[in-house]
Each structure stands twice: as structure tokens, then as C-alpha cells.
Design a protein around this motif. Sequence first.
Motif, PDB file in Angstrom:
ATOM      1  N   ARG A  32       0.825  -1.213   0.000  1.00  0.00           N
ATOM      2  CA  ARG A  32       0.000   0.000   0.000  1.00  0.00           C
ATOM      3  C   ARG A  32       0.856   1.258   0.000  1.00  0.00           C
ATOM      4  N   LYS A 165      -8.066   2.297   6.736  1.00  0.00           N
ATOM      5  CA  LYS A 165      -8.226   3.506   5.933  1.00  0.00           C
ATOM      6  C   LYS A 165      -8.913   4.629   6.704  1.00  0.00           C
ATOM      7  N   ASP A 174      -1.591   5.037   2.344  1.00  0.00           N
ATOM      8  CA  ASP A 174      -2.334   5.001   1.085  1.00  0.00           C
ATOM      9  C   ASP A 174      -2.004   6.200   0.203  1.00  0.00           C
ATOM     10  N   GLU A 178      -0.454   5.773  -3.532  1.00  0.00           N
ATOM     11  CA  GLU A 178      -1.237   6.197  -4.692  1.00  0.00           C
ATOM     12  C   GLU A 178      -0.587   7.330  -5.466  1.00  0.00           C
ATOM     13  N   ASP A 179       0.034   8.271  -4.765  1.00  0.00           N
ATOM     14  CA  ASP A 179       0.656   9.414  -5.452  1.00  0.00           C
ATOM     15  C   ASP A 179       1.771   9.961  -4.559  1.00  0.00           C
ATOM     16  N   ARG A 294     -10.184  -4.810  -6.669  1.00  0.00           N
ATOM     17  CA  ARG A 294      -9.537  -3.505  -6.548  1.00  0.00           C
ATOM     18  C   ARG A 294      -8.186  -3.532  -7.224  1.00  0.00           C
ATOM     19  N   PRO A 297      -2.137  -0.355  -5.820  1.00  0.00           N
ATOM     20  CA  PRO A 297      -1.750   1.044  -5.608  1.00  0.00           C
ATOM     21  C   PRO A 297      -0.986   1.576  -6.811  1.00  0.00           C
ATOM     22  N   SER A 298      -1.264   2.809  -7.178  1.00  0.00           N
ATOM     23  CA  SER A 298      -0.716   3.375  -8.419  1.00  0.00           C
ATOM     24  C   SER A 298       0.805   3.389  -8.458  1.00  0.00           C
ATOM     25  N   CYS A 299       1.436   3.584  -7.315  1.00  0.00           N
ATOM     26  CA  CYS A 299       2.902   3.694  -7.272  1.00  0.00           C
ATOM     27  C   CYS A 299       3.593   2.398  -6.876  1.00  0.00           C
TER      28      CYS A 299
END
Length: 309
Positions: A32, A165, A174, A178-179, A294, A297-299
Motif C-alpha cells: 500500500r 483507511k 495510502d 497512490e501518489d 480492486r 496502488p498506483s505507485c
Amino acid sequence: MSTAVITGIVTSGVSFAIPLLVAASGESISERAGVLNLSMEGMMLTGAFASVLATVTTGSPVLGVVAGVIAATVFGIAQAHLSVHLRADQIVIGVAGNALALGLTTFGSRVLLSDGKGQSIDGFHSVDIPVLSDIPFIGPTLFGQTLLGYLCIALVVAMAVLFSKRTVPGLTIDAIGEDALSADWTGLPVRRVRYLCVLLAAAAGGLAGSQLALSEVHSFSDNMTGGLGYLAVVAVIAGGWRILGIVYACVFFGIAQALQFALPALGIDIPYALLVMLPYVIAIVAISGFIGGRSAPSCLTIPYTGNSR
């Protein structure tokens, strides 16, 4: 198939699932945050070896658990330094780390656990909780574990709550996963958080290896994890990076392992090779994207190149 047999299979499945669940819970936190610990297999194997060695040396399984967690955490420090600070390829690091752990533990068992020292140790034994262990079906499954097993379950619950979360640590992790760039702009220490998440995953892997060696197998053998670390990574993917889904995946894998021993004993004629393959077939399906609701995670696996601490 009688109720007693089904209860026995589920109970064995849960016992097999506990080390897997501990490792997967730690792995999910690291992923995550954006770091893939494909070396979870090596972390578990290192923890198993160190826990048995310390138990044989000191006569204390408690010190064995401590040694297992510390050894895996040292492994995690190397992993974090390479993947977070040096920004090396996380998949290559994972594969190399697993190979190194296999070689070192195999050599160590030959040298330090010779003459069968690691083949039969006392370890931890089942402790039934009065009244609760007598509950039909659920009792033997959840309330007949070892003390280390109870500790593992408690730590999984604690991690699920602390890093949910809805908490600051969970939201921070998170956000970085994600970014990472935006998280850095808001003042979050991206590299520091990722480093700590890798160490947490490593400690969880060490505890999982200790649980496997001292509570389930009561010995150490070459490559005794047999792919459990990889299954822990897959359980995170199959569970959609959510604790409840991860629990379902781990219990499923655990029951699949229990069936490898139960079905032949019951005289059910299913090729053993198919039973051995089952968890890994499900793993392939999970990685293919057919299981889990799901996206990652983007990264995840993307090193952060900014100036964050």
C-alpha cells in the motif's frame, strides 16, 4: 464426510493459514506504501531458520521467536535500503533475496543444525481456551491454537485496526502508495514511511516463519516455506489489498494445503499432484486479475525519485 472430519480439515486449514496471514498482513502494508516485497519468501525462511537455531541454542522458544523476528528485520533493512534509498528494481531484489536466503539457510542448517538438532524441537503446543474451545466447529478452529498462534492473530487484528483507511497511519500509507509526489508536496516523508513499512513487513515475515517452524512443524528443513512467501504476496492481490479479502484468501490457501493430507487419508482418490497444485493455480488466476475487486496502488514497484526524506 462427517462433521468431525470437516471440522478437522478447517482447523488444520486455519493453522496452515496463520503464518500466511501474518506475512500477507505485513506485505499488504508495504505494498500500500508502494513497495513490493517479493522477498517475503526469504524473510519467512530466514525467520524460521533463526527461530529454530535460537531455540536449539537457548532452549527457549520465546527467544527463538525474538531471534526469528530480528533476523528477518535485518533482511528487511537490506531490502529497504536497496528498494527505497538506492531505487533498485523491486522484483529483481525480491528474486535475488529469496535465492540468497535459501542458500544461506541451507548452508546454515548444515553447519549449525547438524546431527539432527533442528529436526525435532519442543516449540509451542496447542492451548485450548476453556468453554470457547468447546463451541462446535468454531471452537477447535479458533480457540485451540498455540500461544504463538494467538499472538499472531492478535497482531493481525492490531495491524488491521492501526493501519485501516480510517486512521492517520493508514491514510498516510495510502496517500504515498497512490501518489508519492503529491504526498511529498504535502510534507509527508515518503522514503521514511516506505522504509518503515518494509521493516514492518519483514518483521511480520519473521514472525510468520517462526510460527511455521515452532508451532506447526517443530523443526527446520531446507526450503521449508515451500512457496508460502509467494502465496502471501498473491493473497494480498487476491484480497484486493483489503484485510477481509486477505483473510479469505489465506484461509482458502490454508484449507487447500490441509486437503493435501486429509483427502488421501480419507481414501478419496484424487491425484496428489493436483492437490499440491491447487493453491498455485488459484495464485495464477488471482495474478491474472480474475480475483480481487480492486486495482493495485498506483505507485506500487515505482521508486520515488523526489527529494523527500
